[in-house]
Design an enzyme around this catalytic site. Structure first.
Site, PDB file in Angstrom:
ATOM      1  N   PRO A  81     -11.294  -0.809  -2.001  1.00  0.00           N
ATOM      2  CA  PRO A  81     -12.535  -1.660  -2.272  1.00  0.00           C
ATOM      3  C   PRO A  81     -13.701  -0.894  -1.800  1.00  0.00           C
ATOM      4  CG  PRO A  81     -11.263  -2.408  -0.292  1.00  0.00           C
ATOM      5  CD  PRO A  81     -10.499  -1.222  -0.717  1.00  0.00           C
TER       6      PRO A  81
ATOM      7  N   TYR B 212       0.849  -1.236  -0.018  1.00  0.00           N
ATOM      8  CA  TYR B 212       0.038   0.042   0.047  1.00  0.00           C
ATOM      9  C   TYR B 212       0.716   1.275  -0.146  1.00  0.00           C
ATOM     10  CZ  TYR B 212      -3.859  -3.340   0.811  1.00  0.00           C
ATOM     11  OH  TYR B 212      -4.770  -4.254   0.545  1.00  0.00           O
TER      12      TYR B 212
ATOM     13  N   SER C 200     -10.601 -12.313  -4.900  1.00  0.00           N
ATOM     14  CA  SER C 200     -10.744 -12.243  -3.479  1.00  0.00           C
ATOM     15  C   SER C 200     -12.214 -12.862  -3.360  1.00  0.00           C
ATOM     16  CB  SER C 200     -10.694 -11.044  -3.013  1.00  0.00           C
ATOM     17  OG  SER C 200     -10.671 -10.995  -1.656  1.00  0.00           O
TER      18      SER C 200
ATOM     19  N   HIS D  22      -7.798   0.948   2.309  1.00  0.00           N
ATOM     20  CA  HIS D  22      -7.439  -0.466   2.564  1.00  0.00           C
ATOM     21  C   HIS D  22      -6.187  -0.611   3.377  1.00  0.00           C
ATOM     22  CE1 HIS D  22      -8.087  -4.674   1.906  1.00  0.00           C
ATOM     23  NE2 HIS D  22      -8.205  -4.822   0.935  1.00  0.00           N
TER      24      HIS D  22
END
Length: 634
Positions: free
Chosen positions: A103, A90, A541, A329
């Site tokens: 997300p 990240y 995912s 996230h």
């Protein structure tokens, strides 16, 4: 995504009793790396890679030295990979957060008949948020326990502490994840409401008392009226947070030269969360369009500026009924987003709105509009902030109704493993090859555990999909055996990943500790094969929900797909994303092909299970059907 059971409360974030993440054996990781890549790259390239890997793992070589250093690091760190992983996954990523990183959870479409309906919903949701935060603060949140493999294992709850108390601060080269807990600053007691691209401070605790729903509604109504005063409107500063991270860091450094801007930024950075009251989008609210609007707000001419992407939780409430959550996230995984979202939807359904009977505070101080002073440079950045992300995202949300996880379980197969093999089958049918694939697997059974990667494009999956392509030459019984073998390989890799024995975190740790020690980069990590191995063209995912909602995200590479799926009893929701600028990808084609592949696999199971019985090793699949996973982009 873990299948969870909820049990008695335990100290949130207390790692006592949880083991440390192990460092896998070096040779095991190197052997598995070669196995994972052998069938995904040209033979000539693989021949060059083998001696490089062998040299790295040789006795007394660089690999052994770095392994020793990692083992030393694991002795004095709660989690040896956490800092390396957070930065790599990240904080060092320079791409814009919307679509590329953040997300979203898309709620069921709401039917608001009036503005007061929208504000009632917002007030009710904020009450739920405050209830949920009080559970976290009071250490009363039930602990998550894994089911299935190693059933009953408690999971690390540390991520929940970051839901309302963290902030991602942009930096010129690397971002910082800031925790708000401080002995100097008081706990945040306000949220930020975004309305018409303006930002307002809504104090949720006044005179040591939490505002009830009636008071929240009153304040939201005031904010709505303040946002309508055109002469008071300020530039859409929130757009800056949707830019690349380096560009936003540069713009922020210009903003903070002025004390007014510093004060406004401080209020946003210390708030609990954002509530974004969106204008109607003017588009038909299909599942796909709601997903798009949640991911990027529709751009500058819709609600793209009505956001502040650095905050972990932004609750979006559209006047047209388009609602959901946008999640930054870096502080936590998808399971935390799911648990919070499900709590809120249950809260709003189970506790009727208390607007009518609540006693209101006599004197509520007016909410405050955040002020900005924009230099010509900032004004320029705001005007050139492009629509590219909006135009580029190709999304298809599809509810596959042919069957769901019930049918798969009846075949004594793990639903997740089955769907992963179906995704490999789909990619192969679309592109004639398999590629490095990312599927997030939770390692929360360890202290400060986040995720590792399940590499789903196994040699066994390739053998199965090739057999399905050569339908005339191979019998159904042989195909069925290959499907069982592929599912077994997927399940075995899953178990390795959730027990800390996968390869991605380990290789990352070896690479980063070499950099930390200022050593020359080992050839293993400058080899083309390694670059290919971490270019995840298929990023997947599983994010199952018990409420009517779904999660989605964008691809992680320009020529890739994001594939998030939510298996239910009799259907499966697939959210497939790609970029229109890539000539290689098409979300519509992928989804159409996926439906065909799922149907072919069902037909094979129905025919094949009468011809071929699973071997002893595959009869255990049902026990692994609920192996813990983690929904994350991911």
């Amino acid at each position: 995504m873990p299948v969870l059971k909820r049990e008695q409360a335990r100290d949130v974030g207390d790692p006592s009793g949880l083991p440390k993440l192990p460092v896998p054996p070096l040779q095991q990781t190197l052997d598995m790396y070669l196995k994972c890549m052998s069938h995904l790259i040209p033979e000539e390239q693989f021949k060059k890679t083998m001696p490089i890997v062998e040299k790295f793992g040789a006795p007394g070589g660089m690999g052994e030295f770095l392994q020793k250093k990692l083992l030393e690091r694991s002795e004095h760190k709660a989690n040896w990979v956490y800092d390396y992983w957070l930065e790599d996954m990240y904080l060092s990523n320079r791409l814009a957060l919307p679509v590329n990183s953040s997300p979203v959870m898309v709620f069921p479409k709401q039917n608001f008949r009036s503005q007061s309906d929208t504000l009632r919903f917002a007030a009710h949701l904020i009450s739920g948020v405050l209830e949920y935060k009080s559970l976290i603060d009071g250490r009363a949140l039930p602990v998550d326990y894994a089911r299935g493999q190693l059933a009953g294992t408690p999971l690390c709850m540390d991520q929940y502490n970051k839901v309302f108390n963290s902030y991602r601060l942009p930096g010129p080269k690397i971002d910082t994840l800031v925790a708000q807990k401080s002995t100097v600053m008081p706990e945040p007691e306000h949220i930020i409401v975004a309305c018409k691209n303006q930002f307002f401070v809504l104090d949720v605790v006044i005179n040591f008392r939490r505002l009830n729903e009636k008071d929240l509604y009153t304040q939201l109504e005031r904010i709505r009226k303040m946002a309508d005063i055109e002469e008071e409107c300020l530039p859409p500063i929130g757009l800056l947070t949707s830019d690349g991270r380096t560009q936003w860091a540069e713009a922020r450094s210009v903003l903070i030269k002025d004390s007014t801007n510093r004060d406004s930024l401080d209020m946003i950075e210390r708030c609990l969360c954002l509530v974004c009251l969106d204008e109607p989008s003017g588009t038909e609210l299909t599942d796909t369009n709601r997903a798009l609007l949640m991911l990027h707000g529709g751009g500058t001419d819709k609600n793209g500026g009505n956001r502040w992407y650095d905050k972990p939780m932004q609750f979006v409430i559209g006047a047209d009924g388009c609602c959901g959550v946008v999640c930054e996230h870096s502080p936590f995984e998808g399971i935390v987003l799911v648990q919070c979202s499900e709590y809120l939807l249950r809260y709003m359904r189970g506790s009727p709105s208390k607007l009518a009977r609540a006693a209101s505070m006599s004197e509520l101080p007016a909410p405050r509009r955040l002020r900005w002073k924009c230099s010509p440079d900032i004004q320029t950045v705001l005007t050139v902030n492009s629509h590219r992300l909006v135009k580029n995202l190709d999304m298809n949300v599809n509810k596959f109704t042919g069957y769901g996880k019930e049918f798969i379980k009846k075949q004594k197969m793990s639903p997740d493993a089955y769907i992963q093999v179906a995704l490999q089958f789909t990619f192969y049918r679309c592109h004639g090859r398999l590629v490095p694939t990312y599927e997030s697997a939770s390692i929360r059974r360890f202290q400060e555990g986040r995720v590792d990667n399940i590499r789903s494009s196994t040699p066994e999956a390739l053998a199965f999909v090739k057999a399905m392509a050569n339908s005339s030459k191979i019998t159904d019984a042989e195909k069925m055996e290959l499907l069982w073998t592929a599912i077994k390989a997927q399940t075995n890799y899953t178990i390795l990943a959730i027990t800390g024995m996968a390869i991605d975190n380990h290789l990352l740790g070896l690479r980063e500790i070499a950099k930390e020690l200022k050593l020359e980069k080992p050839e293993l990590f400058s080899d083309t094969t390694y670059a290919t191995s971490i270019h995840f063209i298929l990023s997947t995912s599983q994010v199952p929900t018990t409420e009517e909602m779904f999660c989605c995200y964008g691809p992680v590479v320009p020529n890739g797909y994001g594939a998030c799926y939510n298996p239910q009893t009799d259907h499966i929701i697939f959210c497939v994303s790609s970029f229109r600028e890539s000539a290689e990808t098409s979300s519509d084609l992928f989804v159409k092909t996926l439906e065909g592949c799922l149907k072919e696999m069902q037909d094979l199971c129905i025919k094949g299970n009468t011809e071929a019985k699973p071997t002893d090793s595959t009869e255990k699949m049902d026990g692994n059907a609920k192996v813990m996973k983690n929904g994350s982009k991911s």
